[in-house]
Design a protein around this motif. Structure first.
Motif, PDB file in Angstrom:
ATOM      1  N   THR A  83       2.780 -53.988   6.805  1.00  0.00           N
ATOM      2  CA  THR A  83       2.616 -52.562   6.538  1.00  0.00           C
ATOM      3  C   THR A  83       2.099 -52.331   5.121  1.00  0.00           C
ATOM      4  O   THR A  83       1.213 -51.505   4.898  1.00  0.00           O
ATOM      5  CB  THR A  83       3.964 -51.835   6.747  1.00  0.00           C
ATOM      6  OG1 THR A  83       4.399 -52.065   8.086  1.00  0.00           O
ATOM      7  CG2 THR A  83       3.830 -50.354   6.515  1.00  0.00           C
ATOM      8  N   ASP A 108       3.110 -47.128  11.515  1.00  0.00           N
ATOM      9  CA  ASP A 108       4.177 -47.687  12.368  1.00  0.00           C
ATOM     10  C   ASP A 108       5.056 -46.575  12.944  1.00  0.00           C
ATOM     11  O   ASP A 108       5.439 -46.626  14.099  1.00  0.00           O
ATOM     12  CB  ASP A 108       4.994 -48.752  11.636  1.00  0.00           C
ATOM     13  CG  ASP A 108       5.385 -48.340  10.223  1.00  0.00           C
ATOM     14  OD1 ASP A 108       4.973 -47.251   9.782  1.00  0.00           O
ATOM     15  OD2 ASP A 108       6.088 -49.112   9.563  1.00  0.00           O
ATOM     16  N   ASP A 160      -0.558 -50.083  13.078  1.00  0.00           N
ATOM     17  CA  ASP A 160       0.616 -50.809  12.628  1.00  0.00           C
ATOM     18  C   ASP A 160       1.617 -50.899  13.778  1.00  0.00           C
ATOM     19  O   ASP A 160       2.262 -49.910  14.112  1.00  0.00           O
ATOM     20  CB  ASP A 160       1.233 -50.090  11.422  1.00  0.00           C
ATOM     21  CG  ASP A 160       2.125 -51.010  10.608  1.00  0.00           C
ATOM     22  OD1 ASP A 160       2.416 -52.121  11.092  1.00  0.00           O
ATOM     23  OD2 ASP A 160       2.523 -50.608   9.502  1.00  0.00           O
ATOM     24  N   GLU A 161       1.714 -52.057  14.358  1.00  0.00           N
ATOM     25  CA  GLU A 161       2.589 -52.305  15.509  1.00  0.00           C
ATOM     26  C   GLU A 161       2.476 -51.207  16.569  1.00  0.00           C
ATOM     27  O   GLU A 161       3.446 -50.502  16.853  1.00  0.00           O
ATOM     28  CB  GLU A 161       4.034 -52.470  15.030  1.00  0.00           C
ATOM     29  CG  GLU A 161       4.140 -53.636  14.080  1.00  0.00           C
ATOM     30  CD  GLU A 161       5.566 -53.985  13.720  1.00  0.00           C
ATOM     31  OE1 GLU A 161       6.471 -53.643  14.497  1.00  0.00           O
ATOM     32  OE2 GLU A 161       5.760 -54.630  12.682  1.00  0.00           O
TER      33      GLU A 161
HETATM   34 MG   LIG Z   1       5.724 -52.843   9.198  1.00  0.00          MG
END
Ligand SMILES: [Mg+2]
Ligand SMILES: Nc1ncnc2c1ncn2[C@@H]1O[C@H](COP(=O)(O)OP(=O)(O)OP(=O)(O)O)[C@@H](O)[C@H]1O
Lengths: 299, 256
Positions: free
Chosen positions: A43, A83, A158-159
Motif C-alpha cells: 500500500t 484497499d 490495492d487488493e
Molecule cells: Mg495494504
C-alpha cells in the motif's frame, strides 16, 4: 515501453524502514501482480506512485513524468482503487460517478454513456440507493467502476479481491483481464491463485525490496528444477525405495519426491520395473507461485 | 473552473442532504425574528416586573422602544449565529480527512488548491447568505414596527460585523487544514478569538483589533464615527488574506 518506473525508493515511518531501495518497472499492457506479505509495504508503494506519500529518497515516473508529492498532474492517467475505498456516502453510485467525471473534466454525454457502461459491467446498474447502505463488496465494485471511468492508461488496485466472495472475485478478475488491451493493471494481493489466473508479470516485495520480478512464465521456467513425484500403493515398497535412493523424500501426503539432479528418473524407474513395484503415478512437478513465494520469503 | 464548480455542487448536495443547510437556515431566520421580538416585548416585560417591584417600593416609569433597541439585540445575538455556524461547519474538512474521501478526488488529478478554494467559497457563501438573511428579516420587522432611519451608519455597522464573521470563517478554513478533528478546529478558532479579545484590552491596540468590528451598537447610536473603525477594517482584511494564503501550502503538504 514501460509505463511505470520506480527507482531506489526509500520510505520510513518513524524508525521503521518500510521500503529500502525498491526498484520496479511495469511494462505497458501487462497485468502486473504485486505480491507481498501483510505489512510488506504494498500500500505504501502504491500511495507513493499516486503522490499521496512523500518518500525520503528515490523517484517514481509515470509515463515518463516524475511524480511529485502533493501534486496531482501525473494522476490524470491513473485509475486508483484503494484497499478501503471511501466515497461520498450521501450520493448514489450514479451520482458519484458523475461527480468523478465532472472533476476530471469529462463532458456530460461522455460521463453518461461511460458510467452506464461501467455500472452494468460491475453489476450495479439497478442500484438506486445511496452509497451509505452499500456492502463492502458493492463498494469494491463501485471502486472498480470509478477507477476505470476516465479510460486510464494505468490502473492501480490495492487488493481488489480481498473483500469479495468467490463469484465476485472471479468477476472482478475477469474485468481486470478484459481491460488489458487499453489499460495496464498493477494490483497488489496476497492471493496467489488470483495472480496465476490473470497476471502476465509479477514482482515479489520482501523486506523493503523487490526480491524477484519478471514475466510469470519466465520466472516459473527459470525456477523449474526437474522435480518428480511418485505415488506407490504399498508402504513396504516406499521404504525400500527410500533406502536405495537416499535423496528421495516423503511428503505430507505420503508420496515420494526427488530431483533429477539427485537421482535420474530412469534409474528410479529401472529399479521399479526390476522389483515389479506397483506404481500408481509418476508426475513431473510444475513449480507453483506459492513455492516461488516461499522460496523468496525464506531466503 | 469547471472542476471547481463540480466540487462546489458536491458541497451543496452534502449541505442539503446532511440537513446542515436547513439547520443553519432555521437558526438565522430565528435570530432575525428574535431581535425585533425581544425589543417589542421589552415594555411588556418591564410592566410585569414593575408590579412586583412596586410592591417593594421601587417605581419604574414606562419604557418606550424603537428600532435602535432591536439593532442592539441584533449585535448582541449575532455571535450566537456565528458560533452555531462555526460548530456546524467545523467538520467540512475534517470529515473528509477522517473518512479519506478526498483520496479519490486528488488521485483523479484534481488540484488540491481548487478543493480548498471550492470549500472556502462554499463557507463564505453560506455565512454571507445566513447573516444577510438574518439582517433582512430584522430590517423588515424594524421598518414595520418602528423606523430604521433613526439608526446611524446602519449599513456600515452590519457590514463590519459580517467582515468579522468572515475572519472567523477564514480561521475555520486555516485550522481545518491543520487539525485532525473538528474539536481541533473549534479550539483553534476559539483560541484565536480569545487572543484577539485580549489584545483589544490594550487601549493603544484596540482601534486596530478586529473585535472592534463587533461594536456595531455604538455606531448605530451615533456614539462612534466610521473613521474610528478604519484601522480595524484594514487589519481584519489583512488577517483574512493571510489566513487564506497560509492554508494553501499547508493543505498541499497535508497527508490525506
Ligand atoms: Mg495494504
Ligand atoms: N501512516 C503510517 N504511519 C506509520 N506506519 C505506517 C503508516 N502506513 C504504513 N505503516 C507501516 O508500514 C508498513 C507497511 O504498510 P503497508 O500498508 O504498505 O503494507 P501492505 O503491504 O499494504 O500490507 P497489507 O497486505 O496488510 O495491506 C506496516 O508495517 C505499517 O505498520
Amino acid at each position: 515501453m514501460e509505463l511505470l518506473n520506480i527507482t531506489n525508493l526509500h520510505k520510513r515511518f518513524g524508525n521503521k524502514e518500510v521500503l529500502k531501495g525498491l526498484n520496479l518497472t511495469v511494462p505497458q499492457n501487462s497485468i502486473f501482480g504485486f505480491i507481498g506479505k501483510n505489512g510488506a509495504g504494498k500500500t505504501t508503494t502504491m500511495k507513493t506512485i499516486l503522490g499521496l506519500i512523500k518518500p525520503e529518497e528515490g523517484a517514481v515516473k509515470v509515463d515518463g513524468k516524475k511524480v511529485i508529492y502533493g501534486k496531482t498532474k501525473t494522476n490524470r492517467h491513473i485509475g486508483y482503487l484503494p484497499d478501503v475505498p471511501a466515497f461520498y456516502s450521501f450520493m448514489t453510485a450514479k451520482e458519484y460517478l458523475a461527480f468523478c467525471g465532472e472533476i476530471a473534466g469529462m463532458d456530460k454525454a461522455q460521463i453518461k454513456t461511460r458510467s452506464e457502461e461501467l455500472l452494468s459491467l460491475v453489476g450495479l446498474e439497478n442500484e438506486r440507493h445511496r452509497i451509505k447502505g452499500f456492502s463492502r463488496g458493492m463498494k469494491q465494485r463501485l471502486g472498480i467502476a470509478q477507477a476505470l471511468l476516465g479510460h486510464p492508461k494505468l490502473l492501480i488496485c490495492d487488493e481488489p479481491t480481498s473483500a469479495l466472495d468467490p463469484v465476485g472475485r472471479k468477476e472482478i478478475l475477469d474485468i481486470l483481464k478484459s481491460i488489458q488491451i487499453e489499460t495496464t493493471v498493477l494490483f497488489s494481493t496476497h492471493i496467489l491463485s488470483d495472480v496465476e489466473r490473470i497476471c502476465t508479470d509479477v514482482a515479489f516485495l520482501d523486506n523493503g525490496r523487490i526480491s524477484m520480478q519478471g514475466k510469470l512464465a519466465d520466472l516459473k521456467s527459470s525456477y523449474r528444477r526437474e522435480e518428480y513425484l511418485l505415488e506407490l500403493d504399498n508402504e513396504e515398497d516406499k521404504q525400500t525405495l527410500l533406502r536405495v535412493f537416499p535423496e528421495i523424500k516423503k511428503n505430507k501426503e505420503g508420496a515420494l519426491t526427488f530431483y533429477e539432479s539427485e537421482h535420474s528418473l530412469f534409474d528410479v524407474l529401472k529399479f521399479i520395473t526390476a522389483k515389479k513395484v506397483a506404481l500408481l503415478k509418476v508426475q513431473r512437478m510444475e513449480p507453483s507461485l506459492e513455492s516461488l513465494f516461499m522460496e523468496v520469503v525464506e531466503k | 473552473m469547471k472542476t471547481m464548480l463540480a466540487f462546489i455542487k458536491k458541497e451543496w448536495m452534502e449541505q442539503v442532504r446532511s440537513g446542515q443547510l436547513i439547520i443553519l437556515g432555521i437558526i438565522f431566520v430565528l435570530l432575525g425574528i428574535m431581535n425585533p421580538a425581544i425589543a417589542k416585548l421589552t415594555p411588556w416585560l418591564v410592566e410585569i416586573m414593575a408590579e412586583t417591584l412596586a410592591q417593594s417600593g421601587v417605581i419604574v416609569g414606562t419604557v418606550t422602544v424603537n428600532a435602535l433597541d432591536s439593532w442592539q439585540q441584533f449585535f448582541k445575538n449575532a455571535p450566537l449565529g456565528l458560533i452555531a455556524f462555526i460548530i456546524i461547519q467545523s467538520r467540512i474538512f475534517t470529515k473528509e480527512h477522517q473518512s479519506g474521501t478526498l483520496v479519490l478526488v486528488v488521485t483523479r488529478g484534481m488540484d488540491r488548491t481548487k478543493i480548498l478554494v471550492a470549500k472556502a467559497t462554499s463557507l463564505v457563501a453560506l455565512w454571507s447568505v445566513g447573516y444577510w438573511l438574518s439582517f433582512t428579516i430584522t430590517y423588515g420587522y424594524n421598518g414595520y414596527f418602528w423606523d430604521n432611519d433613526i439608526a446611524h451608519n446602519l449599513l456600515f455597522s452590519v457590514v463590519c460585523w459580517w467582515l468579522f464573521g468572515l475572519l472567523m470563517v477564514s480561521l475555520v478554513v486555516l485550522f481545518s487544514t491543520m487539525a485532525k478533528s473538528n474539536t481541533g478546529v473549534i479550539a483553534g478558532v476559539g483560541f484565536s478569538a480569545l487572543v484577539l479579545y485580549m489584545i483589544s484590552f490594550y487601549p493603544k491596540l484596540s482601534p486596530y483589533t478586529p473585535t472592534l468590528l463587533t461594536a456595531g451598537n455604538a455606531l448605530v447610536r451615533g456614539l462612534k464615527k466610521i473613521r474610528e473603525y478604519q484601522n480595524s477594517v484594514a487589519t481584519t482584511f489583512a488577517l483574512i488574506v493571510l489566513c487564506f494564503t497560509l492554508c494553501i501550502p499547508i493543505f498541499n503538504k497535508k497527508q490525506l
